[in-house]
Design an enzyme around this catalytic site. Sequence first.
Site, PDB file in Angstrom:
ATOM      1  N   GLU A  99      53.426  31.882  44.431  1.00 34.35           N
ATOM      2  CA  GLU A  99      52.104  31.363  44.084  1.00 34.35           C
ATOM      3  C   GLU A  99      51.976  31.232  42.566  1.00 34.35           C
ATOM      4  OE1 GLU A  99      48.449  32.066  46.728  1.00 34.35           O
ATOM      5  OE2 GLU A  99      47.970  33.286  44.990  1.00 34.35           O
ATOM      6  N   GLY A 110      43.955  37.204  41.485  1.00 36.11           N
ATOM      7  CA  GLY A 110      44.022  37.772  42.838  1.00 36.11           C
ATOM      8  C   GLY A 110      45.340  38.488  43.109  1.00 36.11           C
ATOM      9  N   ARG A 111      46.473  37.837  42.799  1.00 37.10           N
ATOM     10  CA  ARG A 111      47.775  38.452  43.105  1.00 37.10           C
ATOM     11  C   ARG A 111      48.167  39.511  42.083  1.00 37.10           C
ATOM     12  NH1 ARG A 111      47.897  33.234  42.193  1.00 37.10           N
ATOM     13  NH2 ARG A 111      48.914  32.374  40.337  1.00 37.10           N
ATOM     14  N   GLU A 131      38.847  33.567  55.892  1.00 37.90           N
ATOM     15  CA  GLU A 131      39.470  34.591  56.757  1.00 37.90           C
ATOM     16  C   GLU A 131      38.748  35.930  56.584  1.00 37.90           C
ATOM     17  OE1 GLU A 131      41.017  32.497  54.786  1.00 37.90           O
ATOM     18  OE2 GLU A 131      42.925  31.809  55.628  1.00 37.90           O
ATOM     19  N   LYS A 185      38.270  38.671  45.869  1.00 37.69           N
ATOM     20  CA  LYS A 185      37.877  38.384  44.488  1.00 37.69           C
ATOM     21  C   LYS A 185      36.658  37.461  44.471  1.00 37.69           C
ATOM     22  CE  LYS A 185      39.341  36.557  40.101  1.00 37.69           C
ATOM     23  NZ  LYS A 185      40.335  35.926  39.251  1.00 37.69           N
ATOM     24  N   LYS A 208      43.097  24.146  52.790  1.00 39.41           N
ATOM     25  CA  LYS A 208      41.804  24.792  53.099  1.00 39.41           C
ATOM     26  C   LYS A 208      40.730  23.723  53.305  1.00 39.41           C
ATOM     27  CE  LYS A 208      42.398  28.811  50.040  1.00 39.41           C
ATOM     28  NZ  LYS A 208      41.878  29.486  48.863  1.00 39.41           N
ATOM     29  N   HIS A 259      72.855  43.259  59.128  1.00 40.29           N
ATOM     30  CA  HIS A 259      73.248  42.909  60.495  1.00 40.29           C
ATOM     31  C   HIS A 259      72.534  41.655  60.978  1.00 40.29           C
ATOM     32  CE1 HIS A 259      75.450  46.684  60.931  1.00 40.29           C
ATOM     33  NE2 HIS A 259      74.522  47.147  60.110  1.00 40.29           N
TER      34      HIS A 259
HETATM   35  O1  F6P Z   1      44.306  30.975  48.822  1.00 35.95           O
HETATM   36  C1  F6P Z   1      44.996  31.694  47.846  1.00 35.95           C
HETATM   37  C2  F6P Z   1      44.158  32.798  47.283  1.00 35.95           C
HETATM   38  O2  F6P Z   1      43.219  32.292  46.405  1.00 35.95           O
HETATM   39  C3  F6P Z   1      45.026  33.843  46.597  1.00 35.95           C
HETATM   40  O3  F6P Z   1      45.380  33.499  45.300  1.00 35.95           O
HETATM   41  C4  F6P Z   1      44.186  35.059  46.713  1.00 35.95           C
HETATM   42  O4  F6P Z   1      44.916  36.235  46.487  1.00 35.95           O
HETATM   43  C5  F6P Z   1      43.689  34.908  48.133  1.00 35.95           C
HETATM   44  O5  F6P Z   1      43.470  33.521  48.290  1.00 35.95           O
HETATM   45  C6  F6P Z   1      42.441  35.675  48.470  1.00 35.95           C
HETATM   46  O6  F6P Z   1      41.381  35.334  47.649  1.00 35.95           O
HETATM   47  P1  F6P Z   1      40.105  36.248  47.566  1.00 35.95           P
HETATM   48  O7  F6P Z   1      40.531  37.568  47.006  1.00 35.95           O
HETATM   49  O8  F6P Z   1      39.151  35.535  46.653  1.00 35.95           O
HETATM   50  O9  F6P Z   1      39.540  36.397  48.938  1.00 35.95           O
END
Ligand code: F6P
Length: 504
Positions: free
Chosen positions: A336, A250-251, A197, A191, A477, A367
């Site tokens: 979240e 995002g979620r 990452e 987003k 972060k 199990h």
């Molecule tokens: O660190 C949490 C977060 O902001 C989530 O809410 C989001 O889904 C994820 O990181 C990834 O964010 P982005 O889509 O901006 O890379």
Amino acid sequence: MNDAVAAAWTKLHALDRPTLAQLFTDPGRLDALSARLDLPGGAVRFDWSKTHLDSAAIAAFEALAAAVDFSGKRAAMFAGDAINVTEGRAVEHTAQRGLGNPDSVELAELFHARMASLVRVIHAGALGEIKHLIHIGIGGSALGPALAIDALTRDGAMVDVHVVSNIDGVALEAAFKACDPATTLIAVASKTFTTTETMTNAASALAWLTEGGVADPYGRVVALTANPDKAVEWGVDETRVLPFSESVGGRYSLWSSIGFPVALAVGWEEFAEFLDGAAAMDRHFLETDGAANLPLRAAFADLYYARLRGCQTRAVFAYDERLRLFPDYLQQLEMESNGKAVKADGSPVDGPTAPITWGGVGTDAQHAVFQLLHQGTNLVPVDFIASIAPGDELDPAHHRNLLANCFAQGAALMAGKPGSDPARAYPGDRPSATILCEDINAATLGALIAFHEHRTFAGGVLMEINSFDQFGVELGKEIAKSILGGGATFDASTEALLAEAGIK
Ligand code: F6P
């Protein structure tokens, strides 16, 4: 807390606590607490009768919903008002499914048309032969796509998709090993287009394409983002940037261009069915009042257990291998969104908020972890999700057995079994809810996910929290950045770990 909210909570805390066995002496209970919704992908039965909700509890929760102006807040979300107050943003994932502010719906349709045409030209070979997609994203930019692709491509996919989220290079290396750079497309899903990452993995994927002999590696990248300028600045050609609106969280973004890998794997038509399934649940949520509103009813039960029975966790078991990633997806959605200690106005919450969501797949979990559910000291409300139609073509004994086990667990948790030997006795009176789908397909999955989105929103409204920010993820972060930036000092334990790992 205003007076009406305080009065509702006083009533809720004073509720009688009949056992499930006592509640089931009411012959109307099953009809009152279970419902069958006809949805585009087939009917879905939502059975909340094995929870401790009764007419008194429902009346008290309905009073709470009125006191917090649930209907007004729901209307505000669908109208595109800035209900995410801490970030000053609207919350418009339903516009992606055709319901909401007309301008936002129109924009979502434009973005979808762009996405559909890119999906179609890729399928038609405009970018050369594409056999694999490495989808790079994290959190909401990965969990939804991973779930939908895993659920919907059991009989094969139009493109083989690998979702990579972790910055641990082991994850990306595994995808590289499974793909050929000559026939692989990379989707960078973020987003913000700034997430460490994702940007680190995206850079390594470009290098892998280059080392694999791809002459124009950027020509093999598609960006899925609400920050298109950043994607272009990073090097993606504007024609392969699929934007979505800032007002899609995002979620909650699986329905936007973040769903590109799903559409590429299953085809645009099936992706459109996925959106339609979610839209049907949106209409139910928007148009139904009181406890007949199924996501709201589920939120009543969630709050009942978290606030009135002290349950610190809730468990979700998919009795369907196709939904094995559903608990992972729900963890982000619920924890979240509603794992907060302050209300939207900044004041402290009045009690526990989101429980810890956990779960797994049945029958495997029986199990492994069900011992605790049946005889442990924690009361854990459980959701079971199952499908009447099997996902396999083997001897029907497999699926009959699967469903029999699913229903047996709910019955056993509720009934328990007394015994003179304490080690072998089951206390019973343990709650569960069951979501039984006629089938698992794109439309049903869309409806199931939308049900949980609305359940989460409804819970947030009842607790008066803002379900749409996530500031709790920021501090870690920042500290990671200052570690890598050097110069900062930390506590003795952290310093020792950094020194031993050779990072400092
Ligand atoms: O660190 C949490 C977060 O902001 C989530 O809410 C989001 O889904 C994820 O990181 C990834 O964010 P982005 O889509 O901006 O890379």
